[in-house]
Write a protein that holds these residues in place. Structure first.
Motif, PDB file in Angstrom:
ATOM      1  N   THR A  69       7.795 -20.309  -2.964  1.00  0.00           N
ATOM      2  CA  THR A  69       8.736 -19.578  -2.122  1.00  0.00           C
ATOM      3  C   THR A  69      10.085 -19.433  -2.824  1.00  0.00           C
ATOM      4  O   THR A  69      10.684 -18.346  -2.826  1.00  0.00           O
ATOM      5  N   ALA A  70      10.578 -20.508  -3.429  1.00  0.00           N
ATOM      6  CA  ALA A  70      11.862 -20.456  -4.141  1.00  0.00           C
ATOM      7  C   ALA A  70      11.802 -19.461  -5.298  1.00  0.00           C
ATOM      8  O   ALA A  70      12.753 -18.699  -5.530  1.00  0.00           O
ATOM      9  N   PHE A  71      10.692 -19.455  -6.028  1.00  0.00           N
ATOM     10  CA  PHE A  71      10.502 -18.501  -7.119  1.00  0.00           C
ATOM     11  C   PHE A  71      10.596 -17.071  -6.589  1.00  0.00           C
ATOM     12  O   PHE A  71      11.301 -16.229  -7.143  1.00  0.00           O
ATOM     13  N   LEU A  72       9.902 -16.807  -5.499  1.00  0.00           N
ATOM     14  CA  LEU A  72       9.926 -15.458  -4.925  1.00  0.00           C
ATOM     15  C   LEU A  72      11.314 -15.102  -4.403  1.00  0.00           C
ATOM     16  O   LEU A  72      11.778 -13.965  -4.571  1.00  0.00           O
ATOM     17  N   GLN A  73      12.015 -16.036  -3.792  1.00  0.00           N
ATOM     18  CA  GLN A  73      13.366 -15.777  -3.302  1.00  0.00           C
ATOM     19  C   GLN A  73      14.310 -15.440  -4.452  1.00  0.00           C
ATOM     20  O   GLN A  73      15.173 -14.568  -4.314  1.00  0.00           O
ATOM     21  N   GLN A  74      14.135 -16.115  -5.591  1.00  0.00           N
ATOM     22  CA  GLN A  74      14.946 -15.784  -6.767  1.00  0.00           C
ATOM     23  C   GLN A  74      14.660 -14.361  -7.225  1.00  0.00           C
ATOM     24  O   GLN A  74      15.577 -13.614  -7.581  1.00  0.00           O
ATOM     25  N   MET A  75      13.404 -13.987  -7.206  1.00  0.00           N
ATOM     26  CA  MET A  75      13.012 -12.639  -7.628  1.00  0.00           C
ATOM     27  C   MET A  75      13.552 -11.579  -6.659  1.00  0.00           C
ATOM     28  O   MET A  75      13.960 -10.504  -7.079  1.00  0.00           O
ATOM     29  N   ILE A  76      13.555 -11.904  -5.372  1.00  0.00           N
ATOM     30  CA  ILE A  76      14.117 -10.990  -4.372  1.00  0.00           C
ATOM     31  C   ILE A  76      15.623 -10.864  -4.579  1.00  0.00           C
ATOM     32  O   ILE A  76      16.185  -9.764  -4.523  1.00  0.00           O
TER      33      ILE A  76
END
Length: 129
Positions: A69-76
């Motif tokens: 989730t943190a990885f995806l939030q960084q990408m967002i």
């Protein structure tokens, strides 16, 4: 056994890589793990949520989801992927990669480099901004 497998399943790359490079690295790591460890990944898929797992196992599973989730939030945040809830991205990527691995495991699809490159590009196109 599965605790080490869960930790090894996905490597999210390093912050110095571009979002596209990090995604490519994450995808390659997960697919390699799944191709090399079909029984281990099948176990993780079928047992990660069951109440009979010990506290440490449940904690590792939650940490894994948290890191993803943190990885995806960084990408967002850097507008590399669509600005939708990370759980939607997880559903797309998780469901898609497991489906792809099942084609390899059970239906004789050859995971050649060109095939995996095509799959990775398709997953990226599904979520990119």
């Amino acid at each position: 056994y599965w605790k080490g497998e869960k930790r090894a399943a996905i490597d999210f790359g390093v912050d110095t890589q571009t979002p596209r490079q990090r995604f490519r690295h994450m995808f390659a790591t997960f697919m390699s793990f799944g191709i090399d460890n079909p029984k281990g990944l099948s176990f993780l898929e079928n047992h990660h949520h069951v109440p009979y797992l010990d506290e440490e196992s449940r904690r590792i599973s939650m940490q894994f989801v948290g890191r993803f989730t943190a990885f995806l939030q960084q990408m967002i945040a850097v507008q590399a992927i669509k600005s939708i809830h990370p759980s939607i991205h997880i559903a797309i990527l998780h469901g898609g990669t497991i489906g792809l691995l099942e084609q390899i495991w059970h239906h004789g699809v050859e995971p050649s480099p060109p095939f995996l490159e095509q799959a990775e590009r398709s997953f990226w196109e599904a979520i990119r901004a």
